[in-house]
Motif scaffolding. Sequence first.
Motif, PDB file in Angstrom:
ATOM      1  N   PHE A 287       0.808  -1.005   0.242  1.00  0.00           N
ATOM      2  CA  PHE A 287       0.072   0.050  -0.263  1.00  0.00           C
ATOM      3  C   PHE A 287       0.667   1.434   0.165  1.00  0.00           C
ATOM      4  O   PHE A 287       2.101   1.555   0.528  1.00  0.00           O
ATOM      5  CB  PHE A 287      -1.256   0.033   1.124  1.00  0.00           C
ATOM      6  CG  PHE A 287      -1.765  -0.769   1.046  1.00  0.00           C
ATOM      7  CD1 PHE A 287      -2.911  -0.551  -0.014  1.00  0.00           C
ATOM      8  CD2 PHE A 287      -1.531  -2.019   1.714  1.00  0.00           C
ATOM      9  CE1 PHE A 287      -4.301  -1.182  -0.341  1.00  0.00           C
ATOM     10  CE2 PHE A 287      -3.207  -2.851   1.460  1.00  0.00           C
ATOM     11  CZ  PHE A 287      -4.543  -2.032   1.250  1.00  0.00           C
ATOM     12  N   TYR A 288       0.733   1.791  -0.754  1.00  0.00           N
ATOM     13  CA  TYR A 288       0.903   3.434  -1.010  1.00  0.00           C
ATOM     14  C   TYR A 288       0.136   4.841  -0.587  1.00  0.00           C
ATOM     15  O   TYR A 288      -1.176   4.182  -1.357  1.00  0.00           O
ATOM     16  CB  TYR A 288       1.936   3.263  -1.910  1.00  0.00           C
ATOM     17  CG  TYR A 288       1.791   3.909  -3.628  1.00  0.00           C
ATOM     18  CD1 TYR A 288       1.168   5.015  -3.625  1.00  0.00           C
ATOM     19  CD2 TYR A 288       1.488   2.046  -4.183  1.00  0.00           C
ATOM     20  CE1 TYR A 288       0.728   4.648  -4.813  1.00  0.00           C
ATOM     21  CE2 TYR A 288       0.955   2.091  -5.174  1.00  0.00           C
ATOM     22  CZ  TYR A 288       0.744   3.346  -6.074  1.00  0.00           C
ATOM     23  OH  TYR A 288      -0.161   3.184  -6.766  1.00  0.00           O
ATOM     24  N   TYR A 289       0.072   5.657  -0.408  1.00  0.00           N
ATOM     25  CA  TYR A 289      -0.491   6.663  -0.783  1.00  0.00           C
ATOM     26  C   TYR A 289       0.783   8.258  -1.882  1.00  0.00           C
ATOM     27  O   TYR A 289       2.015   7.982  -1.581  1.00  0.00           O
ATOM     28  CB  TYR A 289      -0.781   7.500   0.901  1.00  0.00           C
ATOM     29  CG  TYR A 289      -1.135   8.710   0.581  1.00  0.00           C
ATOM     30  CD1 TYR A 289      -2.242   9.295   0.426  1.00  0.00           C
ATOM     31  CD2 TYR A 289      -0.373  10.600   0.350  1.00  0.00           C
ATOM     32  CE1 TYR A 289      -3.156  10.743  -0.512  1.00  0.00           C
ATOM     33  CE2 TYR A 289      -0.563  11.092   0.369  1.00  0.00           C
ATOM     34  CZ  TYR A 289      -1.771  12.063  -0.023  1.00  0.00           C
ATOM     35  OH  TYR A 289      -2.619  13.372  -0.329  1.00  0.00           O
TER      36      TYR A 289
ATOM     37  N   SER B  20      -3.953   1.641  -7.857  1.00  0.00           N
ATOM     38  CA  SER B  20      -4.658   2.871  -7.582  1.00  0.00           C
ATOM     39  C   SER B  20      -6.051   3.403  -8.024  1.00  0.00           C
ATOM     40  O   SER B  20      -6.149   3.079  -9.006  1.00  0.00           O
ATOM     41  CB  SER B  20      -3.207   3.804  -7.893  1.00  0.00           C
ATOM     42  OG  SER B  20      -3.717   4.633  -9.481  1.00  0.00           O
TER      43      SER B  20
ATOM     44  N   GLY C 177      -8.499   7.236  -6.232  1.00  0.00           N
ATOM     45  CA  GLY C 177      -8.287   8.402  -5.908  1.00  0.00           C
ATOM     46  C   GLY C 177      -9.115   9.340  -6.375  1.00  0.00           C
ATOM     47  O   GLY C 177     -10.158   9.495  -7.062  1.00  0.00           O
TER      48      GLY C 177
ATOM     49  N   GLU D  11      -3.786   9.555  -4.099  1.00  0.00           N
ATOM     50  CA  GLU D  11      -4.450   8.157  -5.132  1.00  0.00           C
ATOM     51  C   GLU D  11      -3.800   7.422  -3.410  1.00  0.00           C
ATOM     52  O   GLU D  11      -2.836   7.696  -3.478  1.00  0.00           O
ATOM     53  CB  GLU D  11      -3.352   7.730  -5.949  1.00  0.00           C
ATOM     54  CG  GLU D  11      -4.196   9.049  -6.693  1.00  0.00           C
ATOM     55  CD  GLU D  11      -3.657   8.902  -8.691  1.00  0.00           C
ATOM     56  OE1 GLU D  11      -3.533   6.955  -8.667  1.00  0.00           O
ATOM     57  OE2 GLU D  11      -3.746   9.455  -9.219  1.00  0.00           O
ATOM     58  N   LEU D  12      -4.768   6.831  -3.591  1.00  0.00           N
ATOM     59  CA  LEU D  12      -4.615   5.402  -2.676  1.00  0.00           C
ATOM     60  C   LEU D  12      -4.261   3.968  -3.630  1.00  0.00           C
ATOM     61  O   LEU D  12      -4.412   4.238  -4.646  1.00  0.00           O
ATOM     62  CB  LEU D  12      -4.957   4.911  -1.422  1.00  0.00           C
ATOM     63  CG  LEU D  12      -4.544   3.941  -0.679  1.00  0.00           C
ATOM     64  CD1 LEU D  12      -3.870   4.655   0.326  1.00  0.00           C
ATOM     65  CD2 LEU D  12      -6.042   3.795   0.032  1.00  0.00           C
TER      66      LEU D  12
END
Length: 191
Positions: free
Chosen positions: A106-108, A153, A155, A137-138
Amino acid sequence: MKKIVVLALLISSFSFAQDKIKLARKIDQRRTMSLGFSASEPSAFELTAEKKNLFKNFFGYNSSNILKLGYGRAVSGLHGGKHIGTGILLSSGSRTFLKKESWKEFYYQNSLEFGYIRFKDENYTGTYKYISFFNPELGYKWQVSKELSIDSSMGCLWKIEWRGTEDVDNNSFSSLVPRVGIKVGYSFKIK
């Protein structure tokens, strides 16, 4: 106009500068190039470059810098027809991975984006331009192998629009739009 875009891109890269107090563990200096598609207004085929940061962010998470170049496509339904415009999208920002000591999962991310779409139709011509400072965006990055990754992703994109030219009326476009995307990336080592 070019000076404004260049200045905005430079400001965004400085605004995502990382806290250089906490060093990341020894990282494999690889760059990732990704090809992908994002569905939004405008939708885009994108080429994305990602570079890992040597330093962790303020909270101790790994992060990377992102640079995107996209071929955008927007649709307008004014003047009794469906009009399709094409153009470019440029984006620069930062990605933070939400699992400590990880460059996957997981990233932002947030970025500064500029879009330029040109409509050239018999009954509908003009340009649609915007800039976005709020583009969160996630996502989730699957590292299939050491070189190959798949990245999905979702967002939103909040656009500050310039006044449309000729037939293009900004009222036919929404300022806040959802965005979903998928990318396939290839990582390689820089010597």
